[in-house]
Design an enzyme around this catalytic site. Structure first.
Site, short mmCIF file in Angstrom:
data_model
loop_
_atom_site.label_atom_id
_atom_site.label_comp_id
_atom_site.label_asym_id
_atom_site.label_seq_id
_atom_site.Cartn_x
_atom_site.Cartn_y
_atom_site.Cartn_z
CG ASP A 7 -1.83 1.14 1.36
OD1 ASP A 7 -1.75 2.04 0.52
OD2 ASP A 7 -2.65 1.13 2.29
NE ARG A 33 0.43 2.29 7.91
CZ ARG A 33 -0.89 2.45 7.80
NH1 ARG A 33 -1.44 3.57 8.28
NH2 ARG A 33 -1.64 1.53 7.23
CD GLN A 50 -5.08 -1.37 9.25
OE1 GLN A 50 -5.09 -0.24 9.69
NE2 GLN A 50 -5.15 -1.60 7.95
CG ASP A 88 -11.29 8.13 6.44
OD1 ASP A 88 -11.02 7.08 5.82
OD2 ASP A 88 -10.56 9.14 6.42
CD GLU A 100 -8.82 7.47 9.58
OE1 GLU A 100 -8.40 6.47 8.97
OE2 GLU A 100 -8.39 8.64 9.37
CB SER A 151 -9.27 4.27 5.98
OG SER A 151 -9.28 4.71 4.64
#
Length: 335
Positions: free
Chosen positions: A56, A110, A125, A236, A249, A252
């Site tokens: 991604d 990340r 996640q 979202d 959030e 997504s």
């Protein structure tokens, strides 16, 4: 250092109770999500080869963590940012029929995240994906799916507040749907994040739709990679977090690109060269199934429902020394 300390903050749960509650919460939500969306759990990779096109690209600027293998001629591999593309190929490989799907535990690094109360370099996640027919690529089906996910959230909130009565219920009975353009027209003088805060403070639970393309004022609501979500059929899930006094959030998601929208979005993004990658060829030749999918943050869910001020209270990660010291001083117990 970006750190927000809520006034008079004190965790409702002890460190040990928090660890027990994390397990209870994750187990319950995972089962509720699988039930609502009819999903089967599968195993997933932690890293992929870049030449497959499966990683991604997020906003297109984040650097993946990569390393070379001792074996396999020192081939270079990348730690995944998410499994948005891998899942669609897995649907085909496992033979999922229309309206069936999969979910998996996704763990990622990340490295370019700016660390604060909500952001960590460690991402955990539930990534999920469902096979759909092309005729199901509609805003109505997207909203129906969001409604089912929101039902899993409501069930989870009821469960965890029964397990720990010290916790409060924050969610409304229904989630509000609004497009990013409608949100802009509603709050034309605010930034995108300020617009999210304003609508979430009023409605408490919101699904902001159509993210990735330019709005009427020429700017994007937020960035999205051009080759997984259809920018007209995504969004979202945002909740109002009264502890942090901001929009929060949790997911997504969206209906994925078809052959037409892939070519269109790659052209807009100036990434037509990706068309030759195996994943993208699978979409263009219609050998991959049409699908809908998304990611739901595990630590984000734990942070929200256990009413924690910092994501480090529900996951073990790396933080700046200054942040660790300030959190300790303010009674925030980082794992």
């Amino acid at each position: 250092m970006k750190l927000h300390i809520p006034a008079n903050y004190h965790s409702s749960l002890s460190l040990r109770d928090t660890e027990v509650a994390i397990k209870k919460l994750k187990d319950y939500f995972e089962s509720a999500l699988a039930y609502e969306l009819y999903l089967t759990r599968v195993s997933a990779p932690l890293f992929v080869k870049p030449e497959t096109g499966l990683n991604d690209n997020l906003n297109g600027t984040e650097r993946p963590v990569s390393f070379d293998l001792l074996d396999d001629n020192h081939a270079e591999v990348e730690v995944v940012h998410s499994l948005a593309k891998w899942k669609r190929m897995a649907l085909a490989r496992y033979g999922f029929e229309v309206d069936e799907g999969l979910y998996t535990d996704m763990n990622a690094i990340r490295r370019d995240e700016e660390l604060d109360n909500l952001h960590s370099i460690y991402v955990d996640q539930w990534d999920w994906e469902k096979s759909i027919a092309k005729s199901m690529r509609t805003p109505e089906y997207l909203k129906e799916t969001v409604g089912k996910i929101y039902n899993a959230f409501l069930k989870t909130e009821k469960f965890i507040t029964q397990e720990y009565p010290v916790l409060e219920k924050w969610l409304p009975e229904e989630i509000t749907f609004i497009t990013s353009e409608e949100l802009l027209q509603l709050y034309p003088n605010l930034s995108s994040k300020e617009r999210e805060n304003a609508i979430c403070k009023e409605k408490k639970a919101v699904f902001v739709m159509q993210i990735g393309g330019a709005l009427s004022h020429g700017e994007k609501h937020d960035g999205r990679a051009p080759d997984y979500d259809d920018w007209q059929l995504n969004g979202d899930i945002l909740f109002w977090n009264p502890l942090l006094d901001q929009a929060f959030e949790l997911s997504s998601m969206g209906i994925r690109v078809c052959e037409e929208s892939l070519k269109q979005q790659l052209a807009i993004a100036g990434c037509e060269d990706r068309e030759q990658l195996p994943f993208h060829q699978g979409i263009l030749t219609q050998s991959l199934p049409y699908s809908i999918g998304g990611g739901i943050g595990q630590s984000r869910i734990c942070m929200f429902f256990l009413q924690k001020a910092h994501i480090g209270e529900v996951q073990a990660s790396i933080w700046q020394d200054e942040m660790i010291a300030e959190c300790e001083k303010q009674g925030i117990m980082l794992l």
